[in-house]
Write an enzyme that holds these catalytic residues in place. Structure first.
Site, short mmCIF file in Angstrom:
data_model
loop_
_atom_site.label_atom_id
_atom_site.label_comp_id
_atom_site.label_asym_id
_atom_site.label_seq_id
_atom_site.Cartn_x
_atom_site.Cartn_y
_atom_site.Cartn_z
N ASN A 34 0.95 -0.92 -0.12
CA ASN A 34 0.13 0.09 -0.11
C ASN A 34 0.93 1.23 -0.44
OD1 ASN A 34 0.53 1.07 2.80
ND2 ASN A 34 -0.51 -0.74 3.64
N ARG A 35 0.35 2.37 -0.27
CA ARG A 35 0.76 3.71 -0.30
C ARG A 35 1.45 4.15 0.65
NH1 ARG A 35 1.09 4.80 -5.78
NH2 ARG A 35 -0.50 4.42 -6.71
#
Ligand code: CTP
Ligand code: CA
Length: 238
Positions: A34-35
Site C-alpha cells: 500500500n501507499r
C-alpha cells in the site's frame, strides 16, 4: 531537558509505534502493498521522543528520507511483512507504556509465495488467491488481557463512510470491535490523500462501553502527533 511546551512529560516511559505499510511477497521480486509513507508514524515517534519517551519505531517499508533526523531516543526496527510486524510488536509491547499502531497493515497476503520469479503463462490472465492476515492490534488486545501488562493500545483508521453509514460511525464501531483504548480516526471522504503533509483527525475513546470523540486535531502531521501523544498520556493508568 523538560518536554517542549504542549507535550506531556514522558520521561521514563517507553512507546512502541508502528508505521509505514506492510508488504506481502508474491515471489522474490514482487509484493502486494500500500501507499502509506510512514510520515505520520515517524512524526509520532519524533513527538514521543521529544516528550522524553524511549521509542521503538517498527518501520514497515519506510523510505530512508522519512526516517532521517529522528531524535536519538528513537530506535528503528525495520520490517517488511505483516508477520514480521506482528512478531516485533508482540515482543516489544509487553515492555511498553503505550503502543500506537499507525502502520497500514495489509489485510491480505498471497496464499502462496512463489520460491522463484513467476513467469507469464502464454497470454492468459492471472488469478491470485489471498489469505487474510492476522489483526495485529486485536492480537495485542488479547495478549494484554492474557498476560496482564499495562500498555495503552491505540489504533489508527482512515474511513470514507458509505451511503447511510457516516465515516465517524464506522470508526466508533471499529474502536469497540478492536477493543483498544483510543482510535485516531481520519475522515478521508473528502478525498484527502495518502502521503500528504497535512492531516485532520478525531481521537475516539471509550467510556462506559461507548465510543466518543475525546479530542480533535488538524494541521501538520507534527501537530496531529502532538495531539495524539497528549491524548495517550491523558488516558487513565491501567
Ligand atoms: N491493523 C492491524 N492488523 C491488521 C489490520 C489493521 O493491527 N491486520 C491495525 C492498524 O494498524 C490500525 C487499525 O488496526 O491501527 C485499524 O486498521 P484498519 O485497516 O482501519 O482496520 P481493519 O480491521 O483492517 O478494518 P477494514 O476492513 O476497515 O480495513
Ligand atoms: Ca484494513
Amino acid at each position: 531537558a523538560a518536554a517542549p511546551a504542549g507535550l506531556p512529560d514522558l520521561r521514563g516511559q517507553r512507546y512502541l509505534i508502528s508505521a509505514g505499510g506492510t508488504r506481502e511477497p508474491l515471489d522474490p521480486v514482487r509484493f502486494l502493498g500500500n501507499r502509506s509513507s510512514g510520515k505520520q508514524g515517524a512524526q509520532l515517534a519524533r513527538a514521543a521522543a521529544q516528550a522524553g519517551a524511549a521509542v521503538d519505531l517498527v518501520a514497515a517499508n519506510i523510505d530512508v528520507a522519512v526516517l532521517a533526523d529522528l531524535p536519538p531516543g528513537v530506535r528503528v526496527r525495520a520490517v517488511e511483512t505483516t508477520a514480521q510486524l506482528q512478531t516485533a510488536c508482540a515482543e516489544l509491547a509487553p515492555g511498553a507504556d503505550a503502543v500506537i499502531m499507525a502502520a497500514a497493515v495489509a489485510d491480505y497476503r498471497p496464499a502462496h509465495t512463489a520460491e522463484h520469479k513467476m513467469k507469464k503463462d502464454g497470454d492468459a490472465g492471472l488469478t491470485l488467491e489471498l489469505a487474510q492476515n492476522p489483526d495485529v492490534l486485536r492480537g495485542l488486545v488479547a495478549q494484554r488481557a492474557a498476560e496482564g501488562w499495562g500498555a495503552a493500545l491505540v489504533g489508527f483508521a482512515a474511513e470514507t463512510g458509505s451511503p447511510g453509514r457516516p465515516a465517524l460511525e464506522l470508526a466508533e464501531e471499529k474502536l469497540l470491535r478492536k477493543g483498544c483504548d483510543l482510535l485516531v480516526f481520519n475522515d478521508v471522504s473528502a478525498g484527502r490523500a495518502f502521503g500528504s503533509e497535512d492531516n485532520e483527525v478525531a481521537i475516539l475513546a471509550v467510556r462506559d462501553g461507548r465510543a466518543h470523540v475525546a479530542a480533535r486535531a488538524h494541521g501538520s502531521k507534527a501537530q496531529v502527533s502532538h495531539a495524539v501523544i497528549g491524548a495517550v498520556a491523558a488516558l487513565p493508568r491501567r
